[in-house]
Design an enzyme around this catalytic site. Sequence first.
Site, PDB file in Angstrom:
ATOM      1  N   SER A 240     -20.112  11.917   8.555  1.00 47.45           N
ATOM      2  CA  SER A 240     -19.075  12.434   7.657  1.00 47.45           C
ATOM      3  C   SER A 240     -19.607  12.609   6.241  1.00 47.45           C
ATOM      4  O   SER A 240     -18.858  12.921   5.323  1.00 47.45           O
ATOM      5  CB  SER A 240     -17.871  11.476   7.650  1.00 47.45           C
ATOM      6  OG  SER A 240     -18.299  10.153   7.358  1.00 47.45           O
TER       7      SER A 240
ATOM      8  N   ASN B  67     -14.803  -0.801   8.028  1.00 45.84           N
ATOM      9  CA  ASN B  67     -13.398  -0.471   8.275  1.00 45.84           C
ATOM     10  C   ASN B  67     -12.517  -0.744   7.046  1.00 45.84           C
ATOM     11  O   ASN B  67     -11.682   0.080   6.676  1.00 45.84           O
ATOM     12  CB  ASN B  67     -12.881  -1.255   9.487  1.00 45.84           C
ATOM     13  CG  ASN B  67     -13.604  -0.853  10.755  1.00 45.84           C
ATOM     14  OD1 ASN B  67     -14.327   0.154  10.762  1.00 45.84           O
ATOM     15  ND2 ASN B  67     -13.434  -1.619  11.818  1.00 45.84           N
TER      16      ASN B  67
ATOM     17  N   HIS C 166      22.312  34.716  -0.697  1.00 49.19           N
ATOM     18  CA  HIS C 166      21.842  35.753   0.251  1.00 49.19           C
ATOM     19  C   HIS C 166      21.044  36.859  -0.462  1.00 49.19           C
ATOM     20  O   HIS C 166      20.980  37.986   0.020  1.00 49.19           O
ATOM     21  CB  HIS C 166      23.011  36.398   1.010  1.00 49.19           C
ATOM     22  CG  HIS C 166      24.002  35.422   1.559  1.00 49.19           C
ATOM     23  ND1 HIS C 166      23.917  34.917   2.830  1.00 49.19           N
ATOM     24  CD2 HIS C 166      25.088  34.843   0.984  1.00 49.19           C
ATOM     25  CE1 HIS C 166      24.924  34.062   3.028  1.00 49.19           C
ATOM     26  NE2 HIS C 166      25.641  33.995   1.921  1.00 49.19           N
TER      27      HIS C 166
ATOM     28  N   SER D 183      -5.217  46.806  -9.484  1.00 49.61           N
ATOM     29  CA  SER D 183      -5.592  47.319  -8.180  1.00 49.61           C
ATOM     30  C   SER D 183      -6.839  48.174  -8.357  1.00 49.61           C
ATOM     31  O   SER D 183      -7.022  48.824  -9.379  1.00 49.61           O
ATOM     32  CB  SER D 183      -4.447  48.168  -7.626  1.00 49.61           C
ATOM     33  OG  SER D 183      -4.934  49.134  -6.725  1.00 49.61           O
TER      34      SER D 183
ATOM     35  N   TYR E 165      -8.820   0.184  14.017  1.00 47.31           N
ATOM     36  CA  TYR E 165      -9.603   1.355  13.625  1.00 47.31           C
ATOM     37  C   TYR E 165     -10.128   2.074  14.862  1.00 47.31           C
ATOM     38  O   TYR E 165     -10.581   1.451  15.815  1.00 47.31           O
ATOM     39  CB  TYR E 165     -10.796   0.940  12.737  1.00 47.31           C
ATOM     40  CG  TYR E 165     -11.682   2.117  12.361  1.00 47.31           C
ATOM     41  CD1 TYR E 165     -11.380   2.901  11.257  1.00 47.31           C
ATOM     42  CD2 TYR E 165     -12.780   2.472  13.148  1.00 47.31           C
ATOM     43  CE1 TYR E 165     -12.171   3.994  10.920  1.00 47.31           C
ATOM     44  CE2 TYR E 165     -13.566   3.575  12.825  1.00 47.31           C
ATOM     45  CZ  TYR E 165     -13.252   4.328  11.704  1.00 47.31           C
ATOM     46  OH  TYR E 165     -14.016   5.419  11.385  1.00 47.31           O
TER      47      TYR E 165
ATOM     48  N   GLN F 118     -11.877   9.023  11.073  1.00 49.43           N
ATOM     49  CA  GLN F 118     -12.807   9.698  10.172  1.00 49.43           C
ATOM     50  C   GLN F 118     -12.343  11.135   9.897  1.00 49.43           C
ATOM     51  O   GLN F 118     -12.695  11.731   8.884  1.00 49.43           O
ATOM     52  CB  GLN F 118     -14.210   9.708  10.792  1.00 49.43           C
ATOM     53  CG  GLN F 118     -15.267  10.387   9.957  1.00 49.43           C
ATOM     54  CD  GLN F 118     -16.659  10.020  10.429  1.00 49.43           C
ATOM     55  OE1 GLN F 118     -17.119   8.901  10.226  1.00 49.43           O
ATOM     56  NE2 GLN F 118     -17.331  10.947  11.082  1.00 49.43           N
TER      57      GLN F 118
ATOM     58  N   LYS G 179     -10.076  12.711   6.463  1.00 49.83           N
ATOM     59  CA  LYS G 179     -10.429  13.002   5.079  1.00 49.83           C
ATOM     60  C   LYS G 179     -10.385  14.463   4.671  1.00 49.83           C
ATOM     61  O   LYS G 179      -9.783  14.814   3.648  1.00 49.83           O
ATOM     62  CB  LYS G 179     -11.810  12.433   4.766  1.00 49.83           C
ATOM     63  CG  LYS G 179     -11.785  10.928   4.733  1.00 49.83           C
ATOM     64  CD  LYS G 179     -13.151  10.314   4.645  1.00 49.83           C
ATOM     65  CE  LYS G 179     -13.102   8.907   5.176  1.00 49.83           C
ATOM     66  NZ  LYS G 179     -12.840   8.848   6.635  1.00 49.83           N
TER      67      LYS G 179
HETATM   68  N1  ARG Z   1     -17.190   7.102   8.208  1.00 47.53           N
HETATM   69  C1  ARG Z   1     -16.229   6.218   8.797  1.00 47.53           C
HETATM   70  C2  ARG Z   1     -14.826   6.765   8.580  1.00 47.53           C
HETATM   71  O1  ARG Z   1     -14.671   7.615   7.797  1.00 47.53           O
HETATM   72  C3  ARG Z   1     -16.318   4.872   8.182  1.00 47.53           C
HETATM   73  C4  ARG Z   1     -15.807   3.753   9.027  1.00 47.53           C
HETATM   74  C5  ARG Z   1     -16.709   3.502  10.169  1.00 47.53           C
HETATM   75  N2  ARG Z   1     -16.309   2.350  10.901  1.00 47.53           N
HETATM   76  C6  ARG Z   1     -16.722   2.147  12.144  1.00 47.53           C
HETATM   77  N3  ARG Z   1     -16.294   1.108  12.738  1.00 47.53           N
HETATM   78  N4  ARG Z   1     -17.518   2.999  12.736  1.00 47.53           N
HETATM   79  O2  ARG Z   1     -13.893   6.373   9.222  1.00 47.53           O
END
Ligand code: ARG
Length: 469
Positions: free
Chosen positions: A34, A121, A167, A288, A328, A333, A336
């Site tokens: 990531s 985590n 309307h 334009s 987790y 991941q 994000k």
């Molecule tokens: N890059 C991971 C994420 O964004 C970080 C956490 C990784 N934890 C794990 N147990 N592999 O979630």
Amino acid sequence: MAKPSKPQTGSSNKMWGGRFTEGSDALMLAINSSIDYDQVMAFEDIEGSRAHVNMLVAQNIITKDDCAAILGGLDQIEVEIAEGRFEYSQELEDIHLNIENRLREIIGDAAGRLHTARSRNDQVALDFRMWVRKRTAQSITELHDLIEALIVQAENGADQPMPGYTHLQVAQPVTWGHHMMAYVEMFGRDLTRFQDAFERMNECPLGSAALAGTGFNIDRFATSDALGFDRPTANSMDGVADRDFALEFLSTASICALHLSRLAEELVIWSTTQFSFVRISDKWSTGSSIMPQKRNPDAAELIRAKIGRINGAYVALSTIMKGLPMTYSKDMQEDKEQVFDGAASISIALRAMAGMMSDLTPNFDAMRKASATGFSTATDLADWLVRTLNMPFRDAHHVTGAIVKLAEDNGIDISELTLDQMQSVHGEITADIFDFLTVENSVASRKSYGGTSPDNVRAQITAWKERLA
Ligand code: ARG
């Protein structure tokens, strides 16, 4: 700006490869890493590590020397990242491992002590939360600026009539100020939603460790304080598994983007030649390439569109989180990029709208003219019949309908009918009624709480200025 990372293959991973003999498949690196996007959380990661290591030394879990070495190394890494000199590597998966690995290169074995009583985590939960918290605060500031721009517009036209629509048909006259203040109410609610979300997310997950907490004698209240949180999260499993803070940010941003899209749509309509209610400044228009006369409201259109991405991000993240067992999972991941894009989108939309509204020139003449079309004061006529002749409203509605039809057949407004013509519909009508058929009198009469009368609008403006001060 994301820096491209170095793809690597080969021997087992140096951060967690103790029990592995083979390296990862190249495609595994690609799907697993990531770093190409989570590097935007680098400074949050360093800040979190500083708080953690300061706590570890205060609790006698690591030595002062190791702590000093780690802090020195983190300082150097911060500079390298700020100056764009940091080499990101895909094999090191994410920002957390990239930074820790670099720390080892700089300070040696002491780097390995940083991760005591911590897991990626809780580390990622912390970094991401701090990042979202920062963007939540930013949205609050940006909303503030937009609301201020709208209030300036409202003040300039607190008593300027414009058609009010239902309307998208002319309904009753309102004032420009009232219309602007309607948006102030909407964005004001968005602002409090961001504030509420901020308060709820302001709990520190650091110290939840992998999921179960830790046997080390850590002080979670100290790290929580150091990082500006109100308190540590109360349950270590929830601490690592929760992404509500990001969902709340996106859902709040979605509602806000929805409000922005409605205002943007009005700007698109109002700036047409047919309406000509406003002129969007050159700064916020485009031409334009083929039609030299064109002034296109591109910024308004793009703001109108941003809801698609922001709401899309919300739907994506809620779908990613749905059904995940405690605690987790790597699915998380994928949280994000959605949030990063949503945050960038709401920010640029809010700032562009504030800029456009500050530069916007309302055309009060055109609005006033339009506000007198479409028999917009017909309700005032009916209300006069109720008030002066004590007619039940339903009968007054009927009489007024006949008067509107008479005016329509003659191609004039109801205010242009003669008294004789009015009396041909209802004999008891007196000349007094003409005072109630102008748009100015119509808006001035709507003094009920929250109504469009200029006095009400000015009172709302004053109340909002006090609230914002
Ligand atoms: N890059 C991971 C994420 O964004 C970080 C956490 C990784 N934890 C794990 N147990 N592999 O979630």
